[in-house]
Motif scaffolding. Sequence first.
Motif, PDB file in Angstrom:
ATOM      1  N   ASP A  44       0.824  -1.213   0.000  1.00 65.67           N
ATOM      2  CA  ASP A  44       0.000   0.000   0.000  1.00 65.67           C
ATOM      3  C   ASP A  44       0.858   1.263   0.000  1.00 65.67           C
ATOM      4  OD1 ASP A  44      -2.605  -1.348   0.180  1.00 65.67           O
ATOM      5  OD2 ASP A  44      -1.822  -2.060   2.095  1.00 65.67           O
ATOM      6  N   ARG A  45       2.029   1.175   0.608  1.00 65.73           N
ATOM      7  CA  ARG A  45       2.958   2.305   0.611  1.00 65.73           C
ATOM      8  C   ARG A  45       4.389   1.782   0.531  1.00 65.73           C
ATOM      9  NH1 ARG A  45       1.143   6.300   5.549  1.00 65.73           N
ATOM     10  NH2 ARG A  45      -1.124   6.190   5.246  1.00 65.73           N
ATOM     11  N   ARG A  67      -0.262   1.651 -11.207  1.00 65.87           N
ATOM     12  CA  ARG A  67       0.273   2.731 -10.368  1.00 65.87           C
ATOM     13  C   ARG A  67       0.273   4.053 -11.110  1.00 65.87           C
ATOM     14  NH1 ARG A  67       3.354   2.631  -5.771  1.00 65.87           N
ATOM     15  NH2 ARG A  67       4.664   4.431  -5.363  1.00 65.87           N
ATOM     16  N   THR A 115       6.593   6.212  -1.897  1.00 71.56           N
ATOM     17  CA  THR A 115       5.644   7.143  -1.292  1.00 71.56           C
ATOM     18  C   THR A 115       6.349   8.275  -0.569  1.00 71.56           C
ATOM     19  OG1 THR A 115       4.294   5.198  -0.877  1.00 71.56           O
ATOM     20  CG2 THR A 115       3.605   7.243   0.196  1.00 71.56           C
ATOM     21  N   PHE A 155      -6.629   2.639  13.525  1.00 72.20           N
ATOM     22  CA  PHE A 155      -7.787   2.728  12.628  1.00 72.20           C
ATOM     23  C   PHE A 155      -8.639   1.469  12.721  1.00 72.20           C
ATOM     24  CE2 PHE A 155      -5.020   5.430   9.561  1.00 72.20           C
ATOM     25  CZ  PHE A 155      -5.215   6.555  10.346  1.00 72.20           C
ATOM     26  N   MET A 160     -10.854  -0.164   2.412  1.00 74.97           N
ATOM     27  CA  MET A 160     -10.098   0.868   1.698  1.00 74.97           C
ATOM     28  C   MET A 160      -8.999   0.244   0.849  1.00 74.97           C
ATOM     29  SD  MET A 160      -7.825   4.016   3.216  1.00 74.97           S
ATOM     30  CE  MET A 160      -6.360   3.022   3.461  1.00 74.97           C
ATOM     31  N   LEU A 162      -8.451   0.507  -3.189  1.00 76.11           N
ATOM     32  CA  LEU A 162      -7.317   1.196  -3.821  1.00 76.11           C
ATOM     33  C   LEU A 162      -6.410   0.234  -4.586  1.00 76.11           C
ATOM     34  CD1 LEU A 162      -6.326   3.769  -1.034  1.00 76.11           C
ATOM     35  CD2 LEU A 162      -7.779   4.122  -3.034  1.00 76.11           C
ATOM     36  N   ALA A 211      -7.397  -0.570  -8.523  1.00 78.03           N
ATOM     37  CA  ALA A 211      -7.703   0.536  -9.430  1.00 78.03           C
ATOM     38  C   ALA A 211      -7.667   0.019 -10.862  1.00 78.03           C
ATOM     39  CB  ALA A 211      -6.674   1.643  -9.236  1.00 78.03           C
ATOM     40  N   GLY A 212      -8.307   0.752 -11.743  1.00 76.08           N
ATOM     41  CA  GLY A 212      -8.217   0.424 -13.159  1.00 76.08           C
ATOM     42  C   GLY A 212      -9.133  -0.697 -13.583  1.00 76.08           C
ATOM     43  N   LEU A 249     -13.038   6.867  -3.053  1.00 78.13           N
ATOM     44  CA  LEU A 249     -11.839   6.072  -3.311  1.00 78.13           C
ATOM     45  C   LEU A 249     -11.743   5.709  -4.791  1.00 78.13           C
ATOM     46  CD1 LEU A 249     -11.924   3.689  -0.211  1.00 78.13           C
ATOM     47  CD2 LEU A 249     -10.524   5.743  -0.520  1.00 78.13           C
ATOM     48  N   THR A 288      -8.756   6.957  -7.695  1.00 78.83           N
ATOM     49  CA  THR A 288      -7.855   6.112  -8.484  1.00 78.83           C
ATOM     50  C   THR A 288      -8.271   6.010  -9.947  1.00 78.83           C
ATOM     51  OG1 THR A 288      -9.107   4.154  -7.799  1.00 78.83           O
ATOM     52  CG2 THR A 288      -7.134   4.688  -6.523  1.00 78.83           C
ATOM     53  N   ASP A 289      -9.556   5.850 -10.202  1.00 82.60           N
ATOM     54  CA  ASP A 289      -9.983   5.546 -11.566  1.00 82.60           C
ATOM     55  C   ASP A 289     -10.324   6.780 -12.389  1.00 82.60           C
ATOM     56  OD1 ASP A 289      -9.895   2.973 -10.395  1.00 82.60           O
ATOM     57  OD2 ASP A 289     -11.315   2.235 -11.882  1.00 82.60           O
ATOM     58  N   ARG A 334      -6.837   9.414 -11.344  1.00 77.93           N
ATOM     59  CA  ARG A 334      -5.541   8.747 -11.483  1.00 77.93           C
ATOM     60  C   ARG A 334      -4.563   9.173 -10.394  1.00 77.93           C
ATOM     61  NH1 ARG A 334      -6.659   4.623 -15.013  1.00 77.93           N
ATOM     62  NH2 ARG A 334      -8.000   5.409 -16.634  1.00 77.93           N
ATOM     63  N   ARG A 367      -2.137   8.338  -7.598  1.00 74.85           N
ATOM     64  CA  ARG A 367      -1.343   7.141  -7.342  1.00 74.85           C
ATOM     65  C   ARG A 367      -1.865   6.468  -6.085  1.00 74.85           C
ATOM     66  NH1 ARG A 367       4.423   9.089  -6.902  1.00 74.85           N
ATOM     67  NH2 ARG A 367       4.338   7.885  -4.982  1.00 74.85           N
ATOM     68  N   ARG A 368      -1.918   5.145  -6.101  1.00 80.50           N
ATOM     69  CA  ARG A 368      -2.667   4.503  -5.029  1.00 80.50           C
ATOM     70  C   ARG A 368      -1.983   4.594  -3.677  1.00 80.50           C
ATOM     71  NH1 ARG A 368      -1.691  -0.773  -3.385  1.00 80.50           N
ATOM     72  NH2 ARG A 368      -0.435  -2.084  -4.736  1.00 80.50           N
ATOM     73  N   ASP A 369      -0.651   4.718  -3.654  1.00 81.20           N
ATOM     74  CA  ASP A 369       0.003   4.892  -2.347  1.00 81.20           C
ATOM     75  C   ASP A 369      -0.290   6.291  -1.797  1.00 81.20           C
ATOM     76  OD1 ASP A 369       1.629   5.863  -4.460  1.00 81.20           O
ATOM     77  OD2 ASP A 369       3.412   5.834  -3.185  1.00 81.20           O
ATOM     78  N   LEU A 370      -0.379   7.266  -2.695  1.00 81.23           N
ATOM     79  CA  LEU A 370      -0.723   8.615  -2.246  1.00 81.23           C
ATOM     80  C   LEU A 370      -2.192   8.672  -1.815  1.00 81.23           C
ATOM     81  CD1 LEU A 370       1.177  10.683  -4.974  1.00 81.23           C
ATOM     82  CD2 LEU A 370       1.986   9.955  -2.711  1.00 81.23           C
ATOM     83  N   ALA A 371      -3.024   7.934  -2.528  1.00 81.41           N
ATOM     84  CA  ALA A 371      -4.433   7.852  -2.132  1.00 81.41           C
ATOM     85  C   ALA A 371      -4.561   7.232  -0.738  1.00 81.41           C
ATOM     86  CB  ALA A 371      -5.225   7.035  -3.156  1.00 81.41           C
ATOM     87  N   ASP A 372      -3.713   6.252  -0.464  1.00 76.66           N
ATOM     88  CA  ASP A 372      -3.708   5.619   0.864  1.00 76.66           C
ATOM     89  C   ASP A 372      -3.323   6.639   1.938  1.00 76.66           C
ATOM     90  OD1 ASP A 372      -3.067   2.510   2.184  1.00 76.66           O
ATOM     91  OD2 ASP A 372      -2.190   4.263   3.169  1.00 76.66           O
ATOM     92  N   VAL A 373      -2.281   7.410   1.672  1.00 73.94           N
ATOM     93  CA  VAL A 373      -1.866   8.430   2.646  1.00 73.94           C
ATOM     94  C   VAL A 373      -2.983   9.464   2.811  1.00 73.94           C
ATOM     95  CG1 VAL A 373      -0.222  10.281   3.137  1.00 73.94           C
ATOM     96  CG2 VAL A 373       0.588   8.121   2.127  1.00 73.94           C
ATOM     97  N   THR A 422      -6.065   8.404   4.805  1.00 77.12           N
ATOM     98  CA  THR A 422      -5.832   8.112   6.223  1.00 77.12           C
ATOM     99  C   THR A 422      -5.323   9.349   6.976  1.00 77.12           C
ATOM    100  OG1 THR A 422      -3.630   7.268   5.653  1.00 77.12           O
ATOM    101  CG2 THR A 422      -5.390   5.648   5.894  1.00 77.12           C
TER     102      THR A 422
END
Lengths: 517, 517
Positions: A361-362, A401, A431, A453, A461, A465, A468-469, B144, B148-149, B152, B154-160, B163
């Motif tokens: 995830d990161r 990604r 990240t 969390f 979540m 994530l 994606a796509g 979410l 991502t979709d 676009r 980036r999924r690690d940034l979406a994770d940060v 949260t």
Amino acid sequence: MAPDGGIAPGYQLKRNSYDLGVYIELNDAVQRLRFSYPSVRAVVLTSALDRMFCAGANIGMLATSAHSFKVNFCKFCNETLAAIEDATSGSGQTYIAALNGTAAGGGYELALACEQILLADDGSSVVALPEVPLLGVLPGTGGLTRLTDKRRVRRDLADVFATTAEGIRGRRALDWRLVDSLARPTEFDAAVRDLAERAAARSARRLTSGEGVELVPLNCNESENTLSYDHVRAEFDRAAGTATLVIAGPDEVPTSVHGLHAAGAAAWPLAAARELDDAISRLRFSEPDLGTWLIKTTGDPAAVIATDELLAADDWLAAEITGLWKRTLRRLDATSRSLIALIEPGSCFAGTLLELALAADRQYMLDGVFEDGQLPAALIVGPMNAGPLAAASGATRLAVRFGPGDGLGAVLAVAGKELGTAQAMGLGLVTAAPDELDFQDEIRLVVSERAGFSPDALTGMEASLRFAGPESLSTKIFGRLAAWQNWIFLRPNASGPQGALRRYGTGQRADFDRRRV
Amino acid sequence: MAPDGGIAPGYQLKRNSYDLGVYIELNDAVQRLRFSYPSVRAVVLTSALDRMFCAGANIGMLATSAHSFKVNFCKFCNETLAAIEDATSGSGQTYIAALNGTAAGGGYELALACEQILLADDGSSVVALPEVPLLGVLPGTGGLTRLTDKRRVRRDLADVFATTAEGIRGRRALDWRLVDSLARPTEFDAAVRDLAERAAARSARRLTSGEGVELVPLNCNESENTLSYDHVRAEFDRAAGTATLVIAGPDEVPTSVHGLHAAGAAAWPLAAARELDDAISRLRFSEPDLGTWLIKTTGDPAAVIATDELLAADDWLAAEITGLWKRTLRRLDATSRSLIALIEPGSCFAGTLLELALAADRQYMLDGVFEDGQLPAALIVGPMNAGPLAAASGATRLAVRFGPGDGLGAVLAVAGKELGTAQAMGLGLVTAAPDELDFQDEIRLVVSERAGFSPDALTGMEASLRFAGPESLSTKIFGRLAAWQNWIFLRPNASGPQGALRRYGTGQRADFDRRRV
């Protein structure tokens, strides 16, 4: 299945019903057929019982299992069915379901994973998905999705089928595309043989026997807070709620693909993949409290890239090992734990092992070194990151990604080069890049934040994530269908004292809350 | 939002938080902009408050709501966001989120539905999805998936991002693609105007003002067991658990598209679509015990086909009416009720109205007549069934029904022809064709069978079978994400007495069961 062969006490595996133990064996058998019997080109699944192919998952087992076990059990079964389909499409080992009797529930879902389904036309053998009418849950191993998306069963007919507890037999099963062919009992064995021979003749496999690799038992040591193999080690910090997985790269690289064959199950890429696959499954079932996995690697990145070159050879064993990594990485993608990759001096995130970081995830990469004399961490992108290890959607983790922009091209343009922290950060491969003063604190913060969390919200979540796509049959099963089933398993209508799953077999009808949600 | 303007008592709509009432108004406004203000080419969403765009769904409302209300509330909000995106892509009315303050949770998800997001660069305004860290649930309206979709990220940034409870502001929000542009407070209004003017200039719309159709209030009569409008009527059988929806076809057809304009909101295709849309929403919220909807039509099939021809004209109103049918049918697809189409003498399943049958889980067509002198039922396939009313995946219901084989071509080849029962059955357009002796008994059996099944299992099964084939952003939101959220909403970690959703704002931290499922 031997009725008293259950992996846990309290139920009988009657009518070829199955439990987790049976699926562990099935998964193992599918794997061994690929590695140990590479000349096999067709595999027939049939039953040793008369008039009963398989009654599906054991209901006594399901009714008495915890929610989390049911979810993980279904996930493992789904992964095994995906492995069967992957053997058919990827290894030229075509699976044929020879239904010499009734295939119900998970038994029919097992048949749906096969390329061909032959049903005995004996006036009594049926195919059935009785979960909705009898148990108040969904078929748990992809049945609904494979009906519509794989077999193209019309959705109104799928609705009728999946609500008809007694199942459908003979000509109607064929007309509705629920099976591919019928055979009368006297002609059944000949029909099976014919299907198997045709499938074998179509296979691209052209190996003679005697070339297989024996999958020797893994050298697995468990203690209270560790799980260790030759190349994979997991350490648990129960207070922090973490498991740290360390995957070691190869010590040596064979000079040619013949070296892989000579080393057999001891060859690093095969041994490490098997160990990682085993560790993931064990941690999933045994360590639900360890919600965050810290993923590390050690070793020489160049050696992984060199190994990857061997795996790209036109060789059945190289292809099988690559396929095993692909499936193992997909198992990691589908794991309901927070995955954090730690990229530090001495790490080995290159090629195949870089996928571990991309699956996470990161990604945290140290900017600098911890001690004088250390070499800073580096990543290497290789050909394995550009296709062979694609995620379940069919897209590579790099492609998902970066999406359709320029990011992917920029990364592929530096394939083969050692990428330092600044470059990896600039390319979007990591990240964050804390320096040596902040790194440990930042990881501690992430871990404690994650631990604070809701585990359920994190699971939802991450599942959203990570995929994606594009979607595929497989991601639909692991995402959409699995999430619905999670919900349904939890509802009192299934699992409450008056629920259908609990009342099945008691002679009492379920007592439903009729309100639609 | 007026703080004391909540649709139910017990909470204050502070900080522009919203409840169902607000979204009913938003949905209405989006609709009216398309029909009543067709010359509008750009729509700016901003806040009348200082430094707060929208704080998302009202937590007090969510924490005290029943599970089924939360699920239906999120669904309606999601449909409204889809309507905003559809107005941008389908009507040339481009939505721009002018975030003059913080957009959090559902507030940011509303912004994500806009084509452009402008954020005030004032050092304090942030975008945020704090659901996971603060509430222990997922962003409930597609956040979410759109990250991502659609955007676009980036999924690690979406994770940060997802949260980070405090959100992300300024330059970083831009770098991570969370917003499209920034503007300092002094330049904010000018930047909004510039974005709106550019969007308007790009729009294909070239209408002058004064051409709109006023959407007059619907003529809706409710009694204990009926809900009736001019063209749509619903009758409830509470003992059987059914609602019978009868949609009447047009009495007359204008001779040209000018007639549609002249009739305005009274034109049949506009009035009937609005009524059906309203009826679906009301029944979803108010009648959860009516688990099966029987769908009937009455009228002259040829008149529907003639109306469909008008709707195919190159005319903005015709396009808007078609778009409303498309969205209404998608609302039907996403409705958690068993849908059974009954095709009988006098029915009118042609063109647009045939989609009602195709949206249903099953189609029953009478083989014969009930009384002497009746004309047998007939279906007519038309151009509306071949594209304009596509399901949320982007594929037509006919294409999904038949998959890639020859079935679709065979059906399209008889477009425009009256298809009797035998022909409809042969083409695969109907599930079963009982004769007049069996028809009523068979429907009674289906209804009582459906009433005997677990409503939850039916909801999951129908959601799986209805979305066969390709996935889109929208089907991912309604299938994958919604199912995860259903599960998470139900778990004690969110909704139990110690759950995050219940404890939010009390000063007490949630007490989680830490085990991953």
